[in-house]
Design a protein around this motif. Structure first.
Motif, PDB file in Angstrom:
ATOM      1  N   GLY A 155      -2.101 -17.342   4.384  1.00  0.00           N
ATOM      2  CA  GLY A 155      -0.995 -16.831   3.586  1.00  0.00           C
ATOM      3  C   GLY A 155      -1.384 -15.746   2.605  1.00  0.00           C
ATOM      4  O   GLY A 155      -0.524 -15.271   1.853  1.00  0.00           O
ATOM      5  N   SER A 156      -2.638 -15.327   2.616  1.00  0.00           N
ATOM      6  CA  SER A 156      -3.056 -14.313   1.646  1.00  0.00           C
ATOM      7  C   SER A 156      -2.320 -12.998   1.857  1.00  0.00           C
ATOM      8  O   SER A 156      -1.954 -12.328   0.884  1.00  0.00           O
ATOM      9  N   ILE A 157      -2.075 -12.648   3.095  1.00  0.00           N
ATOM     10  CA  ILE A 157      -1.368 -11.389   3.369  1.00  0.00           C
ATOM     11  C   ILE A 157       0.054 -11.455   2.820  1.00  0.00           C
ATOM     12  O   ILE A 157       0.559 -10.483   2.260  1.00  0.00           O
ATOM     13  N   GLU A 158       0.693 -12.595   2.936  1.00  0.00           N
ATOM     14  CA  GLU A 158       2.055 -12.743   2.419  1.00  0.00           C
ATOM     15  C   GLU A 158       2.088 -12.597   0.898  1.00  0.00           C
ATOM     16  O   GLU A 158       3.002 -11.985   0.345  1.00  0.00           O
ATOM     17  N   ILE A 159       1.094 -13.170   0.239  1.00  0.00           N
ATOM     18  CA  ILE A 159       1.038 -13.055  -1.220  1.00  0.00           C
ATOM     19  C   ILE A 159       0.778 -11.612  -1.624  1.00  0.00           C
ATOM     20  O   ILE A 159       1.424 -11.091  -2.552  1.00  0.00           O
ATOM     21  N   VAL A 160      -0.149 -10.941  -0.934  1.00  0.00           N
ATOM     22  CA  VAL A 160      -0.451  -9.546  -1.252  1.00  0.00           C
ATOM     23  C   VAL A 160       0.776  -8.672  -1.022  1.00  0.00           C
ATOM     24  O   VAL A 160       1.107  -7.820  -1.855  1.00  0.00           O
ATOM     25  N   GLN A 161       1.477  -8.872   0.075  1.00  0.00           N
ATOM     26  CA  GLN A 161       2.685  -8.085   0.347  1.00  0.00           C
ATOM     27  C   GLN A 161       3.745  -8.307  -0.728  1.00  0.00           C
ATOM     28  O   GLN A 161       4.419  -7.364  -1.151  1.00  0.00           O
ATOM     29  N   SER A 162       3.886  -9.520  -1.187  1.00  0.00           N
ATOM     30  CA  SER A 162       4.849  -9.807  -2.257  1.00  0.00           C
ATOM     31  C   SER A 162       4.415  -9.160  -3.570  1.00  0.00           C
ATOM     32  O   SER A 162       5.248  -8.619  -4.308  1.00  0.00           O
ATOM     33  N   ALA A 163       3.125  -9.213  -3.851  1.00  0.00           N
ATOM     34  CA  ALA A 163       2.612  -8.603  -5.080  1.00  0.00           C
ATOM     35  C   ALA A 163       2.749  -7.087  -5.052  1.00  0.00           C
ATOM     36  O   ALA A 163       2.958  -6.453  -6.096  1.00  0.00           O
ATOM     37  N   VAL A 164       2.656  -6.500  -3.872  1.00  0.00           N
ATOM     38  CA  VAL A 164       2.801  -5.045  -3.752  1.00  0.00           C
ATOM     39  C   VAL A 164       4.219  -4.611  -4.135  1.00  0.00           C
ATOM     40  O   VAL A 164       4.404  -3.526  -4.694  1.00  0.00           O
ATOM     41  N   VAL A 165       5.214  -5.436  -3.880  1.00  0.00           N
ATOM     42  CA  VAL A 165       6.582  -5.108  -4.308  1.00  0.00           C
ATOM     43  C   VAL A 165       6.615  -4.987  -5.829  1.00  0.00           C
ATOM     44  O   VAL A 165       7.216  -4.052  -6.375  1.00  0.00           O
ATOM     45  N   LEU A 166       5.968  -5.914  -6.524  1.00  0.00           N
ATOM     46  CA  LEU A 166       5.911  -5.853  -7.987  1.00  0.00           C
ATOM     47  C   LEU A 166       5.160  -4.602  -8.448  1.00  0.00           C
ATOM     48  O   LEU A 166       5.614  -3.887  -9.347  1.00  0.00           O
ATOM     49  N   ALA A 167       3.998  -4.352  -7.828  1.00  0.00           N
ATOM     50  CA  ALA A 167       3.181  -3.206  -8.221  1.00  0.00           C
ATOM     51  C   ALA A 167       3.918  -1.893  -7.968  1.00  0.00           C
ATOM     52  O   ALA A 167       3.936  -1.006  -8.829  1.00  0.00           O
ATOM     53  N   ALA A 168       4.528  -1.755  -6.801  1.00  0.00           N
ATOM     54  CA  ALA A 168       5.234  -0.509  -6.469  1.00  0.00           C
ATOM     55  C   ALA A 168       6.453  -0.310  -7.361  1.00  0.00           C
ATOM     56  O   ALA A 168       6.728   0.814  -7.808  1.00  0.00           O
ATOM     57  N   SER A 169       7.180  -1.377  -7.638  1.00  0.00           N
ATOM     58  CA  SER A 169       8.365  -1.265  -8.491  1.00  0.00           C
ATOM     59  C   SER A 169       7.974  -0.838  -9.899  1.00  0.00           C
ATOM     60  O   SER A 169       8.593   0.065 -10.476  1.00  0.00           O
ATOM     61  N   GLY A 170       6.968  -1.479 -10.451  1.00  0.00           N
ATOM     62  CA  GLY A 170       6.508  -1.093 -11.790  1.00  0.00           C
ATOM     63  C   GLY A 170       5.952   0.317 -11.815  1.00  0.00           C
ATOM     64  O   GLY A 170       6.221   1.091 -12.744  1.00  0.00           O
ATOM     65  N   ALA A 171       5.193   0.691 -10.781  1.00  0.00           N
ATOM     66  CA  ALA A 171       4.577   2.014 -10.746  1.00  0.00           C
ATOM     67  C   ALA A 171       5.615   3.127 -10.658  1.00  0.00           C
ATOM     68  O   ALA A 171       5.487   4.155 -11.338  1.00  0.00           O
ATOM     69  N   ILE A 172       6.643   2.939  -9.845  1.00  0.00           N
ATOM     70  CA  ILE A 172       7.643   4.002  -9.686  1.00  0.00           C
ATOM     71  C   ILE A 172       8.459   4.171 -10.972  1.00  0.00           C
ATOM     72  O   ILE A 172       8.823   5.287 -11.343  1.00  0.00           O
ATOM     73  N   ILE A 173       8.692   3.074 -11.682  1.00  0.00           N
ATOM     74  CA  ILE A 173       9.417   3.179 -12.956  1.00  0.00           C
ATOM     75  C   ILE A 173       8.556   3.884 -14.002  1.00  0.00           C
ATOM     76  O   ILE A 173       9.026   4.787 -14.700  1.00  0.00           O
ATOM     77  N   VAL A 174       7.292   3.492 -14.109  1.00  0.00           N
ATOM     78  CA  VAL A 174       6.404   4.125 -15.089  1.00  0.00           C
ATOM     79  C   VAL A 174       6.207   5.603 -14.764  1.00  0.00           C
ATOM     80  O   VAL A 174       6.247   6.453 -15.660  1.00  0.00           O
ATOM     81  N   ALA A 175       6.028   5.934 -13.490  1.00  0.00           N
ATOM     82  CA  ALA A 175       5.865   7.340 -13.106  1.00  0.00           C
ATOM     83  C   ALA A 175       7.101   8.156 -13.451  1.00  0.00           C
ATOM     84  O   ALA A 175       6.994   9.304 -13.900  1.00  0.00           O
ATOM     85  N   THR A 176       8.275   7.561 -13.278  1.00  0.00           N
ATOM     86  CA  THR A 176       9.508   8.273 -13.608  1.00  0.00           C
ATOM     87  C   THR A 176       9.645   8.443 -15.110  1.00  0.00           C
ATOM     88  O   THR A 176      10.007   9.523 -15.587  1.00  0.00           O
ATOM     89  N   LEU A 177       9.350   7.396 -15.867  1.00  0.00           N
ATOM     90  CA  LEU A 177       9.413   7.503 -17.327  1.00  0.00           C
ATOM     91  C   LEU A 177       8.424   8.540 -17.856  1.00  0.00           C
ATOM     92  O   LEU A 177       8.715   9.257 -18.809  1.00  0.00           O
ATOM     93  N   ALA A 178       7.257   8.627 -17.218  1.00  0.00           N
ATOM     94  CA  ALA A 178       6.227   9.583 -17.643  1.00  0.00           C
ATOM     95  C   ALA A 178       6.475  10.979 -17.087  1.00  0.00           C
ATOM     96  O   ALA A 178       5.747  11.914 -17.422  1.00  0.00           O
ATOM     97  N   ARG A 179       7.492  11.101 -16.242  1.00  0.00           N
ATOM     98  CA  ARG A 179       7.802  12.373 -15.584  1.00  0.00           C
ATOM     99  C   ARG A 179       6.572  12.917 -14.863  1.00  0.00           C
ATOM    100  O   ARG A 179       6.246  14.098 -14.946  1.00  0.00           O
ATOM    101  N   SER A 180       5.910  12.029 -14.146  1.00  0.00           N
ATOM    102  CA  SER A 180       4.665  12.419 -13.489  1.00  0.00           C
ATOM    103  C   SER A 180       4.734  12.306 -11.970  1.00  0.00           C
ATOM    104  O   SER A 180       3.726  12.050 -11.321  1.00  0.00           O
ATOM    105  N   HIS A 181       5.921  12.481 -11.412  1.00  0.00           N
ATOM    106  CA  HIS A 181       6.033  12.518  -9.956  1.00  0.00           C
ATOM    107  C   HIS A 181       5.407  13.814  -9.458  1.00  0.00           C
ATOM    108  O   HIS A 181       5.357  14.818 -10.172  1.00  0.00           O
TER     109      HIS A 181
END
Length: 164
Positions: free
Chosen positions: A52-78
């Motif tokens: 189940g490690s792959i399932e946990i990593v895939q779920s965690a990537v949703v959190l990481a990607a969601s947070g990263a895209i918001i921070v990048a947008t707030l920082a205007r660093s796209h």
């Protein structure tokens, strides 16, 4: 005249509760993914299967990607290419920046609508991962909210001062 210093020219990191929350959610997702994947690799080398490690990593990537895209947008660093806009007047470059922000908002709004549609259609279906039965609905909700928030940020940022 020396070379431009990209580190010194970088805008300050985004501040405020939204930036902190996105950073914490994204950072937690990245730490979880790294920890679980490291344990899985260590387990493979020592003969311990981490099912189940792959399932946990895939779920965690949703959190990481969601947070990263918001921070990048707030920082205007796209990512941006300035081949054309560096040769335009500031007024024309500003108009193009507004158009680009509107188009980016449309793209993220479409992603939010599509993700929301999938989320609503599958909400009652008990769709889960195979081994650990992690429900997809909450992961889709997180991404849908993140995409919608990024769309809103792209709409309001051109009219706000940089750093505000």
């Amino acid at each position: 005249m020396g070379k431009p210093n990209p580190v010194a020219d970088r805008p300050p990191p985004p501040q405020g509760p939204l930036a902190r929350a996105a950073f914490l959610v994204g950072g937690a997702g990245l730490l979880i993914a790294t920890l679980i994947d490291s344990l899985a690799v260590l387990g493979r080398h020592t003969g311990f299967a981490f099912l189940g490690s792959i399932e946990i990593v895939q779920s965690a990537v949703v959190l990481a990607a969601s947070g990263a895209i918001i921070v990048a947008t707030l920082a205007r660093s796209h990512a941006a290419v300035h081949i054309l806009t560096d040769r335009l007047s500031p007024a024309a470059a500003g108009r193009l920046a507004h158009i680009a922000a509107a188009l980016a908002a449309i793209v993220f709004l479409c992603m939010a609508i599509g993700s929301g549609w999938l989320m609503v259609e599958g909400w009652g279906g008990h769709e889960r991962t195979e081994l650990l039965h992690i429900p997809f609905r909450w992961l889709r909700l997180i991404w849908t909210l993140a995409a919608a928030l990024v769309a809103v940020l792209f709409l309001i940022q051109p009219w706000r001062r940089r750093g505000a």
